[in-house]
Design a protein around this motif. Structure first.
Motif, mmCIF file in Angstrom:
data_model
loop_
_atom_site.group_PDB
_atom_site.id
_atom_site.type_symbol
_atom_site.label_atom_id
_atom_site.label_comp_id
_atom_site.label_asym_id
_atom_site.label_seq_id
_atom_site.Cartn_x
_atom_site.Cartn_y
_atom_site.Cartn_z
ATOM 1 N N ALA A 1 0.838 -1.208 0.000
ATOM 2 C CA ALA A 1 0.000 0.000 0.000
ATOM 3 C C ALA A 1 0.869 1.252 0.000
ATOM 4 O O ALA A 1 0.515 2.249 -0.643
ATOM 5 N N LEU A 2 2.005 1.215 0.673
ATOM 6 C CA LEU A 2 2.921 2.366 0.653
ATOM 7 C C LEU A 2 3.463 2.600 -0.755
ATOM 8 O O LEU A 2 3.541 3.740 -1.216
ATOM 9 N N ILE A 3 3.820 1.524 -1.434
ATOM 10 C CA ILE A 3 4.313 1.644 -2.810
ATOM 11 C C ILE A 3 3.225 2.239 -3.690
ATOM 12 O O ILE A 3 3.459 3.173 -4.462
ATOM 13 N N TRP A 4 2.007 1.717 -3.580
ATOM 14 C CA TRP A 4 0.862 2.201 -4.358
ATOM 15 C C TRP A 4 0.607 3.681 -4.070
ATOM 16 O O TRP A 4 0.370 4.467 -4.984
ATOM 17 N N GLN A 5 0.676 4.071 -2.793
ATOM 18 C CA GLN A 5 0.453 5.469 -2.420
ATOM 19 C C GLN A 5 1.562 6.375 -2.959
ATOM 20 O O GLN A 5 1.306 7.522 -3.328
ATOM 21 N N GLY A 6 2.788 5.869 -2.995
ATOM 22 C CA GLY A 6 3.876 6.643 -3.578
ATOM 23 C C GLY A 6 3.642 6.901 -5.051
ATOM 24 O O GLY A 6 3.822 8.016 -5.538
ATOM 25 N N LEU A 7 3.211 5.866 -5.776
ATOM 26 C CA LEU A 7 2.887 6.025 -7.196
ATOM 27 C C LEU A 7 1.717 6.980 -7.363
ATOM 28 O O LEU A 7 1.712 7.840 -8.248
ATOM 29 N N ARG A 8 0.706 6.832 -6.505
ATOM 30 C CA ARG A 8 -0.477 7.698 -6.562
ATOM 31 C C ARG A 8 -0.100 9.157 -6.292
ATOM 32 O O ARG A 8 -0.702 10.076 -6.836
ATOM 33 N N GLY A 9 0.908 9.355 -5.453
ATOM 34 C CA GLY A 9 1.373 10.694 -5.135
ATOM 35 C C GLY A 9 2.247 11.306 -6.217
ATOM 36 O O GLY A 9 2.677 12.447 -6.090
ATOM 37 N N ASP B 1 8.923 5.007 -10.090
ATOM 38 C CA ASP B 1 9.312 3.763 -9.437
ATOM 39 C C ASP B 1 10.602 3.942 -8.639
ATOM 40 O O ASP B 1 10.711 3.517 -7.487
ATOM 41 N N ALA B 2 11.590 4.624 -9.220
ATOM 42 C CA ALA B 2 12.862 4.856 -8.534
ATOM 43 C C ALA B 2 12.689 5.777 -7.331
ATOM 44 O O ALA B 2 13.321 5.573 -6.282
ATOM 45 N N GLU B 3 11.835 6.786 -7.444
ATOM 46 C CA GLU B 3 11.593 7.701 -6.327
ATOM 47 C C GLU B 3 10.882 6.998 -5.176
ATOM 48 O O GLU B 3 11.165 7.275 -4.005
ATOM 49 N N VAL B 4 9.973 6.076 -5.483
ATOM 50 C CA VAL B 4 9.315 5.293 -4.437
ATOM 51 C C VAL B 4 10.360 4.465 -3.697
ATOM 52 O O VAL B 4 10.385 4.424 -2.461
ATOM 53 N N ALA B 5 11.227 3.803 -4.444
ATOM 54 C CA ALA B 5 12.279 2.988 -3.827
ATOM 55 C C ALA B 5 13.190 3.854 -2.955
ATOM 56 O O ALA B 5 13.524 3.466 -1.826
ATOM 57 N N ASP B 6 13.591 5.021 -3.443
ATOM 58 C CA ASP B 6 14.452 5.917 -2.665
ATOM 59 C C ASP B 6 13.749 6.421 -1.411
ATOM 60 O O ASP B 6 14.351 6.503 -0.333
ATOM 61 N N GLU C 1 17.783 -3.967 -0.054
ATOM 62 C CA GLU C 1 16.795 -4.895 -0.617
ATOM 63 C C GLU C 1 15.531 -4.206 -1.138
ATOM 64 O O GLU C 1 14.798 -4.763 -1.947
ATOM 65 N N ILE C 2 15.262 -2.987 -0.707
ATOM 66 C CA ILE C 2 14.005 -2.314 -1.039
ATOM 67 C C ILE C 2 13.842 -2.027 -2.530
ATOM 68 O O ILE C 2 12.771 -2.296 -3.085
ATOM 69 N N PRO C 3 14.833 -1.505 -3.248
ATOM 70 C CA PRO C 3 14.614 -1.222 -4.681
ATOM 71 C C PRO C 3 14.160 -2.445 -5.487
ATOM 72 O O PRO C 3 13.252 -2.336 -6.310
#
Length: 140
Positions: free
Chosen positions: A38-46, A50-55, A67-69
């Motif tokens: 859900a955090l990944i999805w919210q990052g994309l929604r924001g 993809d790289a910025e979500v991982a960072d 391991e996160i990226p």
């Protein structure tokens, strides 16, 4: 870097206490997404790529930064295969709204698919229901 939209036709989503539920009314499936998914999805929604979500996540969960990226990339690919996100041009959906992150541990994101309510999700509430209303089918 790739940006994605979570605004996909025939989809509806709702966040409940950190768990995300997504319904695909086009094919009759629904999904349960773990808290980290859900955090990944919210990052994309924001509007993050993809790289910025991982960072963003690696910066907060520094002990697991290595391991996160890979987990983020794999999870976004899974969501794209399921049709839950679509690639878009950079910044087309940037809202800047990101959730607060807790101090817990980052667990591998999980996406669970369910087909058990397919008949109900595919009902056309105007044409396929009885006078009693949804979820009663007209042919019952």
């Amino acid at each position: 870097m790739q940006h994605y939209t979570t605004e996909v036709p025939e989809m509806a989503s709702e966040l409940f206490d950190g768990e995300l539920v997504i319904a695909n009314y086009g094919v009759g499936t629904y999904y349960s997404v773990s808290m980290t998914g859900a955090l990944i999805w919210q990052g994309l929604r924001g509007g993050l790529s993809d790289a910025e979500v991982a960072d963003w996540l690696a910066g907060h969960y520094a002990g697991q930064a290595a391991e996160i990226p890979g987990l983020v990339t794999e999870f976004i690919a899974q969501m794209q295969r399921e049709g839950l996100v679509m690639p878009i041009e950079e910044g087309a959906n940037r809202t800047g709204e990101l959730p607060a992150l807790d101090g817990g541990r980052f667990a591998a994101p999980e996406l669970e698919r369910y087909d058990d309510m397919k008949e109900l999700l595919l009902l056309d509430p105007v044409h396929d229901v009885a006078e009693a209303g949804w979820p009663k089918r007209a042919d019952e």
